[in-house]
Motif scaffolding. Structure first.
Motif, PDB file in Angstrom:
ATOM      1  N   ARG A 144       0.816  -1.212   0.000  1.00  0.00           N
ATOM      2  CA  ARG A 144       0.000   0.000   0.000  1.00  0.00           C
ATOM      3  C   ARG A 144       0.850   1.263   0.000  1.00  0.00           C
ATOM      4  N   ARG A 145       1.937   1.245   0.786  1.00  0.00           N
ATOM      5  CA  ARG A 145       2.716   2.458   1.000  1.00  0.00           C
ATOM      6  C   ARG A 145       3.923   2.597   0.065  1.00  0.00           C
ATOM      7  N   VAL A 146       4.410   1.503  -0.474  1.00  0.00           N
ATOM      8  CA  VAL A 146       5.622   1.552  -1.306  1.00  0.00           C
ATOM      9  C   VAL A 146       5.297   1.196  -2.755  1.00  0.00           C
ATOM     10  N   LEU A 147       4.817  -0.015  -2.975  1.00  0.00           N
ATOM     11  CA  LEU A 147       4.580  -0.460  -4.346  1.00  0.00           C
ATOM     12  C   LEU A 147       3.467   0.320  -5.039  1.00  0.00           C
ATOM     13  N   SER A 148       2.588   0.927  -4.269  1.00  0.00           N
ATOM     14  CA  SER A 148       1.477   1.673  -4.862  1.00  0.00           C
ATOM     15  C   SER A 148       1.796   3.147  -5.090  1.00  0.00           C
ATOM     16  N   LEU A 149       3.038   3.561  -4.862  1.00  0.00           N
ATOM     17  CA  LEU A 149       3.423   4.935  -5.156  1.00  0.00           C
ATOM     18  C   LEU A 149       3.250   5.206  -6.645  1.00  0.00           C
ATOM     19  N   ARG A 150       2.815   6.402  -6.979  1.00  0.00           N
ATOM     20  CA  ARG A 150       2.441   6.704  -8.362  1.00  0.00           C
ATOM     21  C   ARG A 150       3.583   6.501  -9.368  1.00  0.00           C
ATOM     22  N   PRO A 151       4.834   6.888  -9.054  1.00  0.00           N
ATOM     23  CA  PRO A 151       5.903   6.623 -10.035  1.00  0.00           C
ATOM     24  C   PRO A 151       6.075   5.136 -10.335  1.00  0.00           C
TER      25      PRO A 151
END
Length: 695
Positions: A302-309
């Motif tokens: 949720r917090r890392v892999l889902s970052l927009r870049p």
């Protein structure tokens, strides 16, 4: 590398009856970004991330999961259709692939010499048919220097994936209709075990087969497919009231962390010399499966892999994978094999820009535009027709030897020799990579035995011999990397090549033949002895005396014996038997190795740099060969009737050894002669053959 699946970005999870499908998971696109970044960095800067090739295995697991979700969901809703499935695959895979294939062939037409373009066309034809992995298995080792010149080598993974999607939807449909869920689960697990077992076995015995063949890779896609199946069963049980709710958040977080640790370990611990895939591929494929299983709500997801870049790179990961490798190959080609860091960085940036444009203006419209949704079969049929046109064009270019008249140096490599055989010869000497008997009406008078360094003399020797005696012919038999000796096998990386099984029989046949009066022995001796190719540090090759060597008295293969000792013992044993049989023997010393690719000497219409002189210092060549050839000559001195042929003085002057003289290229790659080189050396080699027989 696996392509993104034929569903909208991040296909939904399977939904049980009465439940809405789960929403798009941005974390899976983030995982895609990690996978494609690893591959791109590995290809652009291999020393920076030596294990980056495992990004392919991450993609296999992702693709298996998402595609299986779609199949299971449609099966559960009684709306699964093979026609619809393959129509979706075509709309998903073809648009970006078509553009990259056309661009690569167009660049090849402008910039590549004929040998390079012919190979590119053959690669494209195999890719169009989605059998690139099988084609490259027969022609390329993924990690060799020569492989880096193949602009479409990376499409082997699309072959694996599409072969999986020929088998898996049909298998899942049959399991769904004719077995219970329990039996289906057991059969899927059995398939994973069988595929994994084949991968482990072949990785140890035939590394190239294990890397490319579908049966040794399917288990990685099945990891993801099995997760989709298990999630469906769990969701179905929850609907039926047979199981409590979702797993605890801490367990999900632990699964995501464990998965990323496994992926990181594979990136750090593996390198191109690692025996792969085998069980080691379970780290990236299993790690990716754990990350997906953790669910969208796991903290890392949720917090890392889902970052927009990360999500955006994941969205364009398929075209990025397609674009980056051809661009890197052409940059290396135009910079004489020595691109600067700035050039490589620009290549990566260019690949990113092209990928974004491909996704926005080609891939997405082909999948999601109104015509694509309203007339899916028409769009798929049109894409298929375009792909067939690319295949026909590729075949025409290959058949014409790469169009050698496009620019002055375009003829380079137009007629390079390849492994070849006649059926009768192959049947007579099974296990050979090349096996050529004289044409009908000609008799065997010369036997040319060895590895590819014997094969590259065949064209010139046969041509020269035909000019002397129209009824004489050459029997050429050999196998890659195998010295043509009694009782010598070779270990290549993690597997054994049983050279003695071939050459013990071939040499016995030659010794007993009444027609064959001369035997030419030629092999890549310096490579076999030092254990490496083209000035490599070594350690890859190990020679082993078989238990049948030295009249049955040799040590078993487990005995630690230096390569040179095994080589010299095999040489002496072979020369003794051939001379005792009354054969004239010509022993060929090593062809000088280049420390560069001769294609860097080609003058192209567009060129960043061109190598001049097209040569390697003679002192470097002699330093490489001197010590081993001194020992080899000491054995040869025991057989004064044996003629020693040394090609080095014919290819070198006092200062350099030349890959090119004037318009003629003598070399096809760093250590193999071209057709021109073969014809040039073949005339001199025939003189020694004639001298041994008093003609």
């Amino acid at each position: 590398m696996s392509a993104r699946p034929a569903t909208p970005a991040g296909a939904s999870s399977p939904r049980p009856a009465g439940k809405a499908a789960q929403s798009y998971r941005p974390d899976i696109d983030g995982l895609r970004a990690l996978a494609v970044a690893a591959v791109v960095v590995f290809h652009a800067f291999p020393d920076a991330l030596a294990g980056g090739f495992v990004g392919v295995d991450i993609f296999f697991a992702i693709s298996g999961y998402l595609i299986s979700q779609h199949i299971i969901e449609t099966l559960d809703q009684n709306r699964f259709s093979l026609i619809d499935f393959y129509s979706r695959r075509i709309k998903r895979i073809y648009p970006a692939l078509i553009i990259v294939l056309i661009a690569s062939l167009a660049a090849g037409l402008v910039l590549m010499a004929s040998g390079e373009l012919a190979r590119l066309a053959r690669d494209a034809l195999a890719s169009v048919a989605f059998v690139a992995n099988i084609y490259f298995y027969t022609t390329q080792d993924y990690f060799t220097q020569g492989a880096s010149a193949s602009a479409l080598l990376h499409l082997w993974s699309l072959g694996v994936e599409e072969q999986y999607y020929i088998v898996w939807p049909v298998a899942l449909l049959l399991l769904w209709k004719f077995t219970s869920r329990r039996v289906a689960t057991l059969l899927i697990l059995a398939a994973i075990l069988l595929s994994l077992a084949s991968s482990v076995y072949l990785s140890a015995t035939h590394a190239s087969a294990a890397f490319y063949l579908p049966v040794t890779r399917f288990w990685e896609l099945l990891f993801g497919s099995t997760l989709a199946w298990v999630e469906f069963l769990a969701a179905h049980r929850r609907v039926a009231g047979q199981q409590p709710g979702a797993a605890h958040a801490a367990l999900r977080n632990l699964a995501a962390l464990a998965g990323l640790v496994l992926i990181a370990a594979s990136l750090v611990l593996f390198d191109p010399k690692t025996v792969f895939p085998g069980w080691r591929a379970a780290l990236p494929a299993g790690g990716a499966t754990l990350v997906i299983a953790a669910g969208a709500q796991a903290w890392l997801n949720r917090r890392v892999l889902s970052l927009r870049p990360f999500v955006y790179i994941g969205l364009i990961s398929y075209p990025l994978y397609l674009w980056h490798w051809p661009i890197l190959v052409f940059v290396r080609l135009l910079s004489s094999g020595a691109p600067t860091t700035a050039m490589l960085l620009m290549a990566v940036v260019g690949a990113l820009a092209l990928s974004a444009m491909t996704f926005n203006f080609i891939e997405a419209p082909a999948r999601f535009s109104t015509p694509a949704r309203r007339y899916p079969l028409r769009v798929a049929s049109a894409l298929f027709a375009v792909m067939m046109g690319i295949g026909l064009s590729s075949y025409a270019i290959s058949r014409d030897n790469g169009l050698p008249d496009r620019f002055p140096d375009a003829s380079y490599g137009a007629h390079q020799e390849h492994w070849t055989f006649t059926d009768a010869c192959k049947q007579a000497f099974p296990g050979s990579d090349f096996c050529i008997q004289p044409a009908p009406g000609r008799r065997n008078v010369v036997a040319l035995l060895g590895d590819s360094h014997a094969n590259h003399y065949y064209e010139g020797l046969q041509s020269a011999l035909a000019g002397v005696d129209a009824h004489a012919g050459v029997l050429a038999v050999g196998s890659g990397n195998c010295p043509p000796f009694y009782g010598v096998d070779i270990h290549l990386g993690g597997y054994v090549k049983h050279c003695a099984a071939l050459f013990d029989g071939v040499l016995d046949y030659v010794a007993k033949s009444n027609d064959i009066h001369t035997v030419i022995l030629s092999s890549y001796a310096i490579s076999s002895i030092t254990g490496g190719f083209d000035y490599d540090a070594g350690g890859y090759i190990k020679l082993v005396a078989t238990s049948a060597a030295a009249d049955g008295q040799a040590a078993p293969p487990s005995r630690a014996t230096a390569n040179l000792d095994v080589y010299l013992a095999g040489l002496e044993r072979t020369l003794g038997k051939l001379t005792a049989a009354g054969k004239s023997v010509v022993f060929v010393l090593d062809t000088p190795e280049l420390d560069f690719d001769p294609n860097t000497c080609v003058r192209r219409p567009v060129q960043i740099s061109v190598r001049s002189p097209c040569a390697v210092p003679r002192a470097k060549v002699e330093q490489r060969l001197e010590a081993t050839q001194m020992r080899i000559r000491a054995v040869l001195a025991k057989f004064p009737a044996v003629k020693v042929f040394n090609p080095l003085p014919l290819l070198c002057d006092a200062s350099n050894c030349y890959a090119r003289q004037g318009a003629e290229f003598f070399y096809a790659d760093r250590d193999h002669l071209s057709s021109d080189g073969s014809r040039y050396i073949g005339k001199w080699l025939l003189r020694d053959v004639e001298a041994r027989n008093g003609t």
